[in-house]
Motif scaffolding. Sequence first.
Motif, PDB file in Angstrom:
ATOM      1  N   VAL A   1       0.846  -1.188   0.000  1.00  0.00           N
ATOM      2  CA  VAL A   1       0.000   0.000   0.000  1.00  0.00           C
ATOM      3  C   VAL A   1       0.885   1.242   0.000  1.00  0.00           C
ATOM      4  O   VAL A   1       1.961   1.259   0.612  1.00  0.00           O
ATOM      5  CB  VAL A   1      -0.960  -0.009   1.216  1.00  0.00           C
ATOM      6  N   THR A   2       0.448   2.274  -0.700  1.00  0.00           N
ATOM      7  CA  THR A   2       1.172   3.537  -0.778  1.00  0.00           C
ATOM      8  C   THR A   2       0.472   4.544   0.129  1.00  0.00           C
ATOM      9  O   THR A   2      -0.697   4.878  -0.094  1.00  0.00           O
ATOM     10  CB  THR A   2       1.196   4.054  -2.229  1.00  0.00           C
ATOM     11  N   VAL A   3       1.184   5.007   1.158  1.00  0.00           N
ATOM     12  CA  VAL A   3       0.578   5.866   2.184  1.00  0.00           C
ATOM     13  C   VAL A   3       1.593   6.921   2.641  1.00  0.00           C
ATOM     14  O   VAL A   3       2.794   6.792   2.395  1.00  0.00           O
ATOM     15  CB  VAL A   3       0.143   5.037   3.418  1.00  0.00           C
ATOM     16  N   PRO A   4       1.129   7.976   3.341  1.00  0.00           N
ATOM     17  CA  PRO A   4       2.065   8.930   3.938  1.00  0.00           C
ATOM     18  C   PRO A   4       2.993   8.235   4.932  1.00  0.00           C
ATOM     19  O   PRO A   4       2.611   7.247   5.579  1.00  0.00           O
ATOM     20  CB  PRO A   4       1.141   9.925   4.650  1.00  0.00           C
ATOM     21  N   GLU A   5       4.194   8.765   5.056  1.00  0.00           N
ATOM     22  CA  GLU A   5       5.210   8.117   5.889  1.00  0.00           C
ATOM     23  C   GLU A   5       4.770   7.968   7.346  1.00  0.00           C
ATOM     24  O   GLU A   5       5.054   6.956   7.987  1.00  0.00           O
ATOM     25  CB  GLU A   5       6.523   8.905   5.831  1.00  0.00           C
ATOM     26  N   VAL A   6       4.081   8.971   7.889  1.00  0.00           N
ATOM     27  CA  VAL A   6       3.675   8.886   9.292  1.00  0.00           C
ATOM     28  C   VAL A   6       2.691   7.740   9.502  1.00  0.00           C
ATOM     29  O   VAL A   6       2.705   7.072  10.546  1.00  0.00           O
ATOM     30  CB  VAL A   6       3.080  10.235   9.774  1.00  0.00           C
ATOM     31  N   ILE A   7       1.860   7.454   8.510  1.00  0.00           N
ATOM     32  CA  ILE A   7       0.957   6.305   8.584  1.00  0.00           C
ATOM     33  C   ILE A   7       1.747   5.011   8.458  1.00  0.00           C
ATOM     34  O   ILE A   7       1.486   4.022   9.154  1.00  0.00           O
ATOM     35  CB  ILE A   7      -0.109   6.387   7.478  1.00  0.00           C
ATOM     36  N   ALA A   8       2.750   5.005   7.571  1.00  0.00           N
ATOM     37  CA  ALA A   8       3.592   3.822   7.390  1.00  0.00           C
ATOM     38  C   ALA A   8       4.285   3.438   8.691  1.00  0.00           C
ATOM     39  O   ALA A   8       4.373   2.252   9.040  1.00  0.00           O
ATOM     40  CB  ALA A   8       4.622   4.073   6.292  1.00  0.00           C
TER      41      ALA A   8
ATOM     42  N   ALA B   1       5.280  -6.506   8.632  1.00  0.00           N
ATOM     43  CA  ALA B   1       5.186  -5.481   7.590  1.00  0.00           C
ATOM     44  C   ALA B   1       6.401  -4.559   7.649  1.00  0.00           C
ATOM     45  O   ALA B   1       6.924  -4.259   8.719  1.00  0.00           O
ATOM     46  CB  ALA B   1       3.908  -4.666   7.756  1.00  0.00           C
ATOM     47  N   THR B   2       6.864  -4.122   6.475  1.00  0.00           N
ATOM     48  CA  THR B   2       8.002  -3.205   6.393  1.00  0.00           C
ATOM     49  C   THR B   2       7.646  -2.090   5.420  1.00  0.00           C
ATOM     50  O   THR B   2       6.711  -2.200   4.637  1.00  0.00           O
ATOM     51  CB  THR B   2       9.265  -3.927   5.897  1.00  0.00           C
ATOM     52  N   TRP B   3       8.420  -0.995   5.478  1.00  0.00           N
ATOM     53  CA  TRP B   3       8.146   0.071   4.519  1.00  0.00           C
ATOM     54  C   TRP B   3       9.431   0.523   3.840  1.00  0.00           C
ATOM     55  O   TRP B   3      10.529   0.341   4.355  1.00  0.00           O
ATOM     56  CB  TRP B   3       7.414   1.240   5.156  1.00  0.00           C
ATOM     57  N   SER B   4       9.265   1.113   2.665  1.00  0.00           N
ATOM     58  CA  SER B   4      10.400   1.491   1.820  1.00  0.00           C
ATOM     59  C   SER B   4      10.069   2.783   1.084  1.00  0.00           C
ATOM     60  O   SER B   4       8.896   3.097   0.851  1.00  0.00           O
ATOM     61  CB  SER B   4      10.672   0.367   0.808  1.00  0.00           C
ATOM     62  N   ARG B   5      11.111   3.519   0.728  1.00  0.00           N
ATOM     63  CA  ARG B   5      10.912   4.664  -0.157  1.00  0.00           C
ATOM     64  C   ARG B   5      10.362   4.159  -1.489  1.00  0.00           C
ATOM     65  O   ARG B   5      10.652   3.049  -1.915  1.00  0.00           O
ATOM     66  CB  ARG B   5      12.232   5.398  -0.412  1.00  0.00           C
TER      67      ARG B   5
ATOM     68  N   ALA C   1       3.255   4.001  11.711  1.00  0.00           N
ATOM     69  CA  ALA C   1       2.268   3.440  12.640  1.00  0.00           C
ATOM     70  C   ALA C   1       1.877   2.021  12.223  1.00  0.00           C
ATOM     71  O   ALA C   1       1.714   1.141  13.071  1.00  0.00           O
ATOM     72  CB  ALA C   1       1.033   4.339  12.683  1.00  0.00           C
ATOM     73  N   ILE C   2       1.725   1.798  10.930  1.00  0.00           N
ATOM     74  CA  ILE C   2       1.333   0.469  10.445  1.00  0.00           C
ATOM     75  C   ILE C   2       2.383  -0.567  10.800  1.00  0.00           C
ATOM     76  O   ILE C   2       2.069  -1.657  11.298  1.00  0.00           O
ATOM     77  CB  ILE C   2       1.119   0.490   8.914  1.00  0.00           C
ATOM     78  N   THR C   3       3.636  -0.256  10.543  1.00  0.00           N
ATOM     79  CA  THR C   3       4.691  -1.243  10.790  1.00  0.00           C
ATOM     80  C   THR C   3       4.910  -1.466  12.286  1.00  0.00           C
ATOM     81  O   THR C   3       5.453  -2.498  12.683  1.00  0.00           O
ATOM     82  CB  THR C   3       6.013  -0.816  10.114  1.00  0.00           C
ATOM     83  N   ASP C   4       4.474  -0.524  13.119  1.00  0.00           N
ATOM     84  CA  ASP C   4       4.508  -0.758  14.571  1.00  0.00           C
ATOM     85  C   ASP C   4       3.445  -1.769  14.981  1.00  0.00           C
ATOM     86  O   ASP C   4       3.638  -2.543  15.922  1.00  0.00           O
ATOM     87  CB  ASP C   4       4.266   0.563  15.331  1.00  0.00           C
ATOM     88  N   ASP C   5       2.301  -1.764  14.264  1.00  0.00           N
ATOM     89  CA  ASP C   5       1.163  -2.595  14.645  1.00  0.00           C
ATOM     90  C   ASP C   5       1.034  -3.890  13.843  1.00  0.00           C
ATOM     91  O   ASP C   5       0.403  -4.840  14.307  1.00  0.00           O
ATOM     92  CB  ASP C   5      -0.144  -1.804  14.478  1.00  0.00           C
ATOM     93  N   ALA C   6       1.597  -3.913  12.632  1.00  0.00           N
ATOM     94  CA  ALA C   6       1.425  -5.080  11.754  1.00  0.00           C
ATOM     95  C   ALA C   6       2.690  -5.928  11.768  1.00  0.00           C
ATOM     96  O   ALA C   6       3.721  -5.541  11.205  1.00  0.00           O
ATOM     97  CB  ALA C   6       1.113  -4.624  10.329  1.00  0.00           C
ATOM     98  N   ALA C   7       2.616  -7.089  12.378  1.00  0.00           N
ATOM     99  CA  ALA C   7       3.786  -7.971  12.476  1.00  0.00           C
ATOM    100  C   ALA C   7       4.262  -8.377  11.091  1.00  0.00           C
ATOM    101  O   ALA C   7       3.487  -8.847  10.261  1.00  0.00           O
ATOM    102  CB  ALA C   7       3.416  -9.206  13.297  1.00  0.00           C
TER     103      ALA C   7
END
Length: 319
Positions: free
Chosen positions: A242-249, A259-263, A251-257
């Motif tokens: 999913v493509t989302v604002p970084e601040v949401i990313a 899950a990772t995020w990337s530029r 929060a998601i990766t804190d809560d979703a076991a």
Amino acid sequence: MDINKLDLNLLLVFEALYLERNVTRAGERVGLSQPSMSNALLRLRNQCNDPLFVRTQGGMEPTSYASELAGSVLRALELVRNGFEQASGFDPGSSQRSFTLLMSDFSQFLVLPQLVARFKSSAPGISLEVSSLSREHYRAALESGDADLAVGNLQELQSGFYQQGLFVDQHVCVMGSGFLKAGEAITLDEYLAARHLVVTANKTDLQIEKELGKQGHRREVALRVPNYLVLPKILAQTDLIVTVPEVIAQAITDDAAGATWSRLPFQTPHTHIRQFWHARYHHDSANTWLRRQIADLHIGASLRKVGAGPTPPACPEAA
């Protein structure tokens, strides 16, 4: 009912009973003993020719007539309180004012937790209501005074309103626990080959989809959802991205076991979070105080905060 014969003090009794649903607590709210409160309710019933509140196991419940009256009575009392408050100066420590805000769930996520925590000590009587209005009605709500403030990435309010920048965010890619990529950052080929989750409230992501289309690229959208609330649960159990604002990313990766995020592997428009208000409230002491509280929050603390002051709108009505 003859409004000329109505004791306006009884409107405070009506409000207290409607909010408390208990004669004793309602009396405490307006400074009346239980016998005095019961007597006031009797007078109110006689003037309205309706029981208004009936005793049930759950407390004093309003009749259908009382429920119809409630909205008008509560709004009228709020207007009176706000008028006196503005004339005498706004005191957040003692005010009972209620503010109506226009916000997406993204803006609610950013602002409300900190704002409510701040009010607990400095303004315990202040209450907030987030309107359920859709974005196309934000302009009319601010112009009419039905809403005090709007917060978000709201392109439709860029003209005709005062505004203040809060912070700038950028979009990134969050990958579900089952997604596999070759390197640390996702590549364009991997991004395009992935199955996507799209938040339809995220207008920037819809812009990205259009821009990719202009370049001959197409994303496979497996799921569209209206807001961000369900993202952690979905991404913890799937290979969607999913493509989302970084601040949401974050929060998601804190809560979703898992899950990772990337530029993202391409440039995207920045998301400018601002607060907007109409000229009618520009000099209102309570609204000014609320705007200052929001501006002082550590919104997106790890991101770039912007805006040192309000930008006047490019329209005659707000000059």
